[in-house]
Design a protein around this motif. Structure first.
Motif, PDB file in Angstrom:
ATOM      1  N   LEU A  66       0.831  -1.191   0.000  1.00 46.04           N
ATOM      2  CA  LEU A  66       0.000   0.000   0.000  1.00 46.04           C
ATOM      3  C   LEU A  66       0.874   1.252   0.000  1.00 46.04           C
ATOM      4  CD1 LEU A  66      -2.871   1.182   0.153  1.00 46.04           C
ATOM      5  CD2 LEU A  66      -2.698   1.001   2.649  1.00 46.04           C
ATOM      6  N   ALA A  67       1.927   1.266   0.802  1.00 49.67           N
ATOM      7  CA  ALA A  67       2.826   2.417   0.861  1.00 49.67           C
ATOM      8  C   ALA A  67       3.487   2.670  -0.495  1.00 49.67           C
ATOM      9  CB  ALA A  67       3.882   2.213   1.947  1.00 49.67           C
ATOM     10  N   VAL A  68       3.889   1.615  -1.184  1.00 47.95           N
ATOM     11  CA  VAL A  68       4.493   1.773  -2.515  1.00 47.95           C
ATOM     12  C   VAL A  68       3.474   2.347  -3.485  1.00 47.95           C
ATOM     13  CG1 VAL A  68       5.423   0.522  -4.513  1.00 47.95           C
ATOM     14  CG2 VAL A  68       6.270   0.018  -2.218  1.00 47.95           C
ATOM     15  N   ALA A  69       2.257   1.853  -3.455  1.00 53.87           N
ATOM     16  CA  ALA A  69       1.216   2.319  -4.373  1.00 53.87           C
ATOM     17  C   ALA A  69       0.858   3.786  -4.146  1.00 53.87           C
ATOM     18  CB  ALA A  69      -0.037   1.456  -4.227  1.00 53.87           C
ATOM     19  N   GLN A  70       1.197   4.327  -2.997  1.00 48.50           N
ATOM     20  CA  GLN A  70       0.857   5.705  -2.679  1.00 48.50           C
ATOM     21  C   GLN A  70       1.900   6.705  -3.161  1.00 48.50           C
ATOM     22  OE1 GLN A  70       0.327   5.341   1.556  1.00 48.50           O
ATOM     23  NE2 GLN A  70      -1.824   4.792   1.318  1.00 48.50           N
ATOM     24  N   ASP A  71       2.996   6.221  -3.714  1.00 48.38           N
ATOM     25  CA  ASP A  71       4.077   7.107  -4.142  1.00 48.38           C
ATOM     26  C   ASP A  71       4.493   6.710  -5.553  1.00 48.38           C
ATOM     27  OD1 ASP A  71       6.734   8.099  -4.671  1.00 48.38           O
ATOM     28  OD2 ASP A  71       6.951   8.495  -2.537  1.00 48.38           O
ATOM     29  N   SER A  72       4.217   7.566  -6.530  1.00 47.56           N
ATOM     30  CA  SER A  72       4.484   7.204  -7.930  1.00 47.56           C
ATOM     31  C   SER A  72       5.961   6.971  -8.199  1.00 47.56           C
ATOM     32  CB  SER A  72       3.916   8.258  -8.874  1.00 47.56           C
ATOM     33  OG  SER A  72       4.482   9.524  -8.604  1.00 47.56           O
ATOM     34  N   LEU A  73       6.859   7.618  -7.474  1.00 46.66           N
ATOM     35  CA  LEU A  73       8.288   7.361  -7.649  1.00 46.66           C
ATOM     36  C   LEU A  73       8.634   5.961  -7.152  1.00 46.66           C
ATOM     37  CD1 LEU A  73      11.126   8.209  -8.456  1.00 46.66           C
ATOM     38  CD2 LEU A  73      11.346   9.310  -6.200  1.00 46.66           C
ATOM     39  N   SER A  74       8.119   5.581  -6.004  1.00 50.46           N
ATOM     40  CA  SER A  74       8.347   4.219  -5.496  1.00 50.46           C
ATOM     41  C   SER A  74       7.804   3.186  -6.463  1.00 50.46           C
ATOM     42  CB  SER A  74       7.685   4.033  -4.127  1.00 50.46           C
ATOM     43  OG  SER A  74       8.290   4.859  -3.166  1.00 50.46           O
ATOM     44  N   GLU A  75       6.618   3.431  -7.014  1.00 54.31           N
ATOM     45  CA  GLU A  75       6.031   2.504  -7.989  1.00 54.31           C
ATOM     46  C   GLU A  75       6.945   2.339  -9.202  1.00 54.31           C
ATOM     47  OE1 GLU A  75       1.236   2.462  -8.017  1.00 54.31           O
ATOM     48  OE2 GLU A  75       2.154   4.276  -8.830  1.00 54.31           O
ATOM     49  N   LYS A  76       7.391   3.443  -9.764  1.00 56.87           N
ATOM     50  CA  LYS A  76       8.244   3.370 -10.950  1.00 56.87           C
ATOM     51  C   LYS A  76       9.532   2.613 -10.651  1.00 56.87           C
ATOM     52  CE  LYS A  76       6.535   7.242 -13.607  1.00 56.87           C
ATOM     53  NZ  LYS A  76       6.045   6.446 -14.722  1.00 56.87           N
ATOM     54  N   ARG A  77      10.115   2.869  -9.500  1.00 54.14           N
ATOM     55  CA  ARG A  77      11.360   2.174  -9.140  1.00 54.14           C
ATOM     56  C   ARG A  77      11.133   0.679  -8.959  1.00 54.14           C
ATOM     57  NH1 ARG A  77      13.838   6.872  -5.160  1.00 54.14           N
ATOM     58  NH2 ARG A  77      14.806   8.062  -6.860  1.00 54.14           N
ATOM     59  N   ILE A  78      10.063   0.303  -8.300  1.00 50.27           N
ATOM     60  CA  ILE A  78       9.748  -1.120  -8.095  1.00 50.27           C
ATOM     61  C   ILE A  78       9.520  -1.811  -9.437  1.00 50.27           C
ATOM     62  CG2 ILE A  78       7.946  -2.696  -7.238  1.00 50.27           C
ATOM     63  CD1 ILE A  78       9.485  -1.859  -4.894  1.00 50.27           C
ATOM     64  N   PHE A  79       8.728  -1.190 -10.314  1.00 53.54           N
ATOM     65  CA  PHE A  79       8.471  -1.783 -11.628  1.00 53.54           C
ATOM     66  C   PHE A  79       9.764  -1.915 -12.427  1.00 53.54           C
ATOM     67  CE2 PHE A  79       3.901  -0.076 -11.363  1.00 53.54           C
ATOM     68  CZ  PHE A  79       3.421  -1.294 -10.904  1.00 53.54           C
ATOM     69  N   GLU A  81      12.842  -2.187 -11.271  1.00 53.58           N
ATOM     70  CA  GLU A  81      13.648  -3.251 -10.659  1.00 53.58           C
ATOM     71  C   GLU A  81      13.129  -4.633 -11.039  1.00 53.58           C
ATOM     72  OE1 GLU A  81      13.636  -2.418  -6.458  1.00 53.58           O
ATOM     73  OE2 GLU A  81      14.732  -0.532  -6.740  1.00 53.58           O
ATOM     74  N   ALA A  82      11.819  -4.732 -11.267  1.00 51.41           N
ATOM     75  CA  ALA A  82      11.216  -6.018 -11.643  1.00 51.41           C
ATOM     76  C   ALA A  82      11.334  -6.283 -13.145  1.00 51.41           C
ATOM     77  CB  ALA A  82       9.751  -6.049 -11.220  1.00 51.41           C
ATOM     78  N   GLY A  83      11.895  -5.318 -13.884  1.00 52.67           N
ATOM     79  CA  GLY A  83      12.067  -5.496 -15.314  1.00 52.67           C
ATOM     80  C   GLY A  83      10.903  -5.031 -16.162  1.00 52.67           C
ATOM     81  N   ALA A  84       9.919  -4.393 -15.553  1.00 50.95           N
ATOM     82  CA  ALA A  84       8.773  -3.879 -16.319  1.00 50.95           C
ATOM     83  C   ALA A  84       9.152  -2.542 -16.952  1.00 50.95           C
ATOM     84  CB  ALA A  84       7.567  -3.689 -15.403  1.00 50.95           C
ATOM     85  N   PRO A  85       8.774  -2.340 -18.199  1.00 46.87           N
ATOM     86  CA  PRO A  85       9.100  -1.061 -18.830  1.00 46.87           C
ATOM     87  C   PRO A  85       8.261   0.074 -18.245  1.00 46.87           C
ATOM     88  CG  PRO A  85       7.760  -2.387 -20.293  1.00 46.87           C
ATOM     89  CD  PRO A  85       8.062  -3.237 -19.089  1.00 46.87           C
ATOM     90  N   VAL A  86       8.886   1.199 -18.013  1.00 46.99           N
ATOM     91  CA  VAL A  86       8.185   2.407 -17.576  1.00 46.99           C
ATOM     92  C   VAL A  86       8.644   3.541 -18.483  1.00 46.99           C
ATOM     93  CG1 VAL A  86       7.966   1.669 -15.161  1.00 46.99           C
ATOM     94  CG2 VAL A  86       9.920   3.047 -15.850  1.00 46.99           C
ATOM     95  N   GLY A  87       7.789   4.524 -18.656  1.00 49.05           N
ATOM     96  CA  GLY A  87       8.152   5.684 -19.454  1.00 49.05           C
ATOM     97  C   GLY A  87       9.282   6.451 -18.785  1.00 49.05           C
ATOM     98  N   ALA A  88      10.002   7.198 -19.595  1.00 48.73           N
ATOM     99  CA  ALA A  88      11.109   8.010 -19.060  1.00 48.73           C
ATOM    100  C   ALA A  88      10.555   9.048 -18.091  1.00 48.73           C
ATOM    101  CB  ALA A  88      11.853   8.680 -20.207  1.00 48.73           C
TER     102      ALA A  88
END
Length: 175
Positions: A66-79, A81-88
């Motif tokens: 829940l804490a990760v989902a509340q912070d878009s920077l944390s979300e982008k970093r987690i994705f 790190e997991a190898g999911a593509p994210v926009g620049a």
């Protein structure tokens, strides 16, 4: 459990506990009445989830998710790190960060607050360096990310769920 009596879940639940999300006594009373806890949306303080876990209730997703989902920077970093593509994107902590970020990302970009920015809230388009100050003010000068413009074909929403046995995963994709 809700902080407002007319919340969507309260409309369909057999019973509702109405109290502030930081009311630990009310959370404990709620925990005593339920077998498990989940969330209707991600803007509930993660601390409330922690209180319910301490009360011995399974909370899914857990407070850390829940804490990760509340912070878009944390979300982008987690994705990432997991190898999911994210926009620049670039991290924006102050107005002075926007011009260098635009130089890296391109002159058209979306400035988004890291927290509570969704469905157009906490967001402002920047179409060039002259828009930076107005965009920064429009999002309330909050910590943000600047996202490069992405040419979308479509946007999808993915919800993933797993059983506690981890042997199965259910995906729901909406587009």
């Amino acid at each position: 459990f809700t902080d407002e009596p007319d919340s969507p879940a309260a409309r369909v639940a057999a019973a509702a506990t109405v109290a502030a999300y930081d009311d630990e006594a009310a959370l404990a009373t709620f925990a005593a009445r339920v077998d498990a806890v989940t969330f209707e949306f991600e803007n509930i303080p993660a601390r409330a989830g922690e209180v319910l876990v301490r009360a011995g209730k399974p909370v899914r997703p857990g407070p850390q998710c829940l804490a990760v989902a509340q912070d878009s920077l944390s979300e982008k970093r987690i994705f990432s790190e997991a190898g999911a593509p994210v926009g620049a994107y670039e991290v924006i902590d102050g107005l002075e960060d926007i011009a260098p970020a635009l130089a890296k990302l391109g002159v058209q970009a979306l400035l988004k607050t890291r927290r509570l920015g969704y469905d157009g809230k906490g967001q402002a388009w920047i179409n060039g360096p002259d828009d930076a100050a107005a965009a920064w003010a429009a999002i309330g000068t909050a910590p943000a990310i600047l996202e490069a413009k992405v040419a979308f074909v479509r946007e999808i929403s993915v919800v993933a769920a797993r059983g506690l046995d981890v042997d199965r995963i259910t995906l729901v994709i909406n587009y």
